[in-house]
Design an enzyme around this catalytic site. Structure first.
Site, PDB file in Angstrom:
ATOM      1  CB  SER A 168       0.419  -3.846  -1.646  1.00 48.23           C
ATOM      2  OG  SER A 168       0.854  -3.826  -2.986  1.00 48.23           O
ATOM      3  CG  ASP A 233      -5.801  -5.126  -6.635  1.00 46.37           C
ATOM      4  OD1 ASP A 233      -5.107  -4.547  -7.480  1.00 46.37           O
ATOM      5  OD2 ASP A 233      -5.420  -5.330  -5.463  1.00 46.37           O
ATOM      6  CG  HIS A 262      -3.435  -2.331  -5.339  1.00 44.85           C
ATOM      7  ND1 HIS A 262      -3.291  -3.665  -5.008  1.00 44.85           N
ATOM      8  CD2 HIS A 262      -2.269  -1.729  -4.966  1.00 44.85           C
ATOM      9  CE1 HIS A 262      -2.094  -3.860  -4.476  1.00 44.85           C
ATOM     10  NE2 HIS A 262      -1.458  -2.707  -4.432  1.00 44.85           N
TER      11      HIS A 262
END
Length: 285
Positions: A168, A233, A262
């Site tokens: 991320s 996601d 996610h």
């Protein structure tokens, strides 16, 4: 968004990258650990709170070695070396995601490294955990530089035996470092193209006030790159992972995890299987 004026109305005039970063990126949690300095040593013992959710024994905690590194921006950041294997060829330099710290990640690191036969080295960004300073884009790059040099000098690990892993927001410093140093490999887990492209999915170009410009840096990454992304996601759309993959000069077969969001990619069996194959087969051959 159809005009620069609309961008400005959200981010204030004149638009400023630091404002975009503050709105999109950083949410450091309350620290879940302490680093206790050992007498006459640069090593620290890590003390984990209950919120760190350590599921291993106290003896296994002995595999965790903490210390502080100083960045070029004069922040002291917490670093953690997790010895997962006595015969590991590779060490993963792991840049974690948002809203977690080293305490919360320590158990995951031990489990992951043990399963794929890698040691893991990680760090907390400025303003995260017990690291000093404040979160910022410039600090992200200084933080990973300090971690990189600590891994190289303190543990003597050669670049070809280092795998950079970003998750991320952690893909941002990972891509920045990988664009400057050739390493054993790179893993980009739920990567983002840029800050504006996350906030405004229809953004097609790089604005001068954008931040986290991984899409412009990734063509300079000369190491093998594995991209991992969940198809569902809703934080960083899979279109980001696809675009990053397409611009990597040495991308390997990616992993698109069907149905994953996610924060749950790691729960799918193919995640571990793909990493095992990447580390033990593709990188060896």
């Amino acid at each position: 968004m159809n005009s620069l004026g609309e961008f400005c109305s959200l981010f204030c005039c004149p638009p400023c990258p630091s404002r975009i970063v503050a709105k999109l990126a950083f949410a450091p949690p309350e620290p879940t650990y302490r680093l206790i300095e050992e007498e006459n040593s640069t090593k620290c013992t890590i003390s984990l709170s209950k919120r760190a959710e350590w599921h291993y024994t106290e003896r296994e905690k002995e595999s965790l070695e903490g210390f502080y590194a100083r960045t070029s921006r004069d922040n002291h950041i917490a670093c953690l070396f997790v010895r997962c294997s006595v015969n590991a060829r590779f060490t993963i330099l792991f840049s974690h995601g948002n809203a977690v710290d080293l305490g919360q990640m320590s158990g995951f690191y031990l489990g992951l490294g043990s399963r794929i036969n890698c040691n893991i080295f990680s760090y907390d960004y400025s303003g995260y955990g017990v690291s000093g300073g404040k979160p910022s884009e410039k600090n992200l790059y200084a933080d990973i530089d300090a971690a990189w040099h600590a891994l190289r000098t303190r543990y003597g690990i050669s670049p070809e035996n280092i795998i950079l892993y970003g998750q991320s927001i952690g893909t941002v410093p990972t891509v920045d470092l990988a664009a400057r140093y050739e390493v054993g490999a790179v893993v980009l887990h739920s990567p983002l193209m840029s800050g504006m492209r996350v906030a405004f999915p229809n953004t097609k170009r790089t604005w001068f006030f954008d931040a986290f410009l991984s899409i412009d840096k990734v063509p300079k990454v000369m190491s093998p790159v594995l991209v991992i992304h969940g198809t569902e996601d809703d934080v960083i759309n899979i279109s980001h992972g696809l675009a990053i993959y397409e611009r990597c000069p040495r991308a390997v077969e990616p992993l698109w995890v069907e149905g994953a969001g996610h924060n749950d990619v790691e729960l799918y069996n193919q995640y571990l299987e793909r990493l095992k194959h990447f580390v033990s087969v593709e990188l060896i051959n």
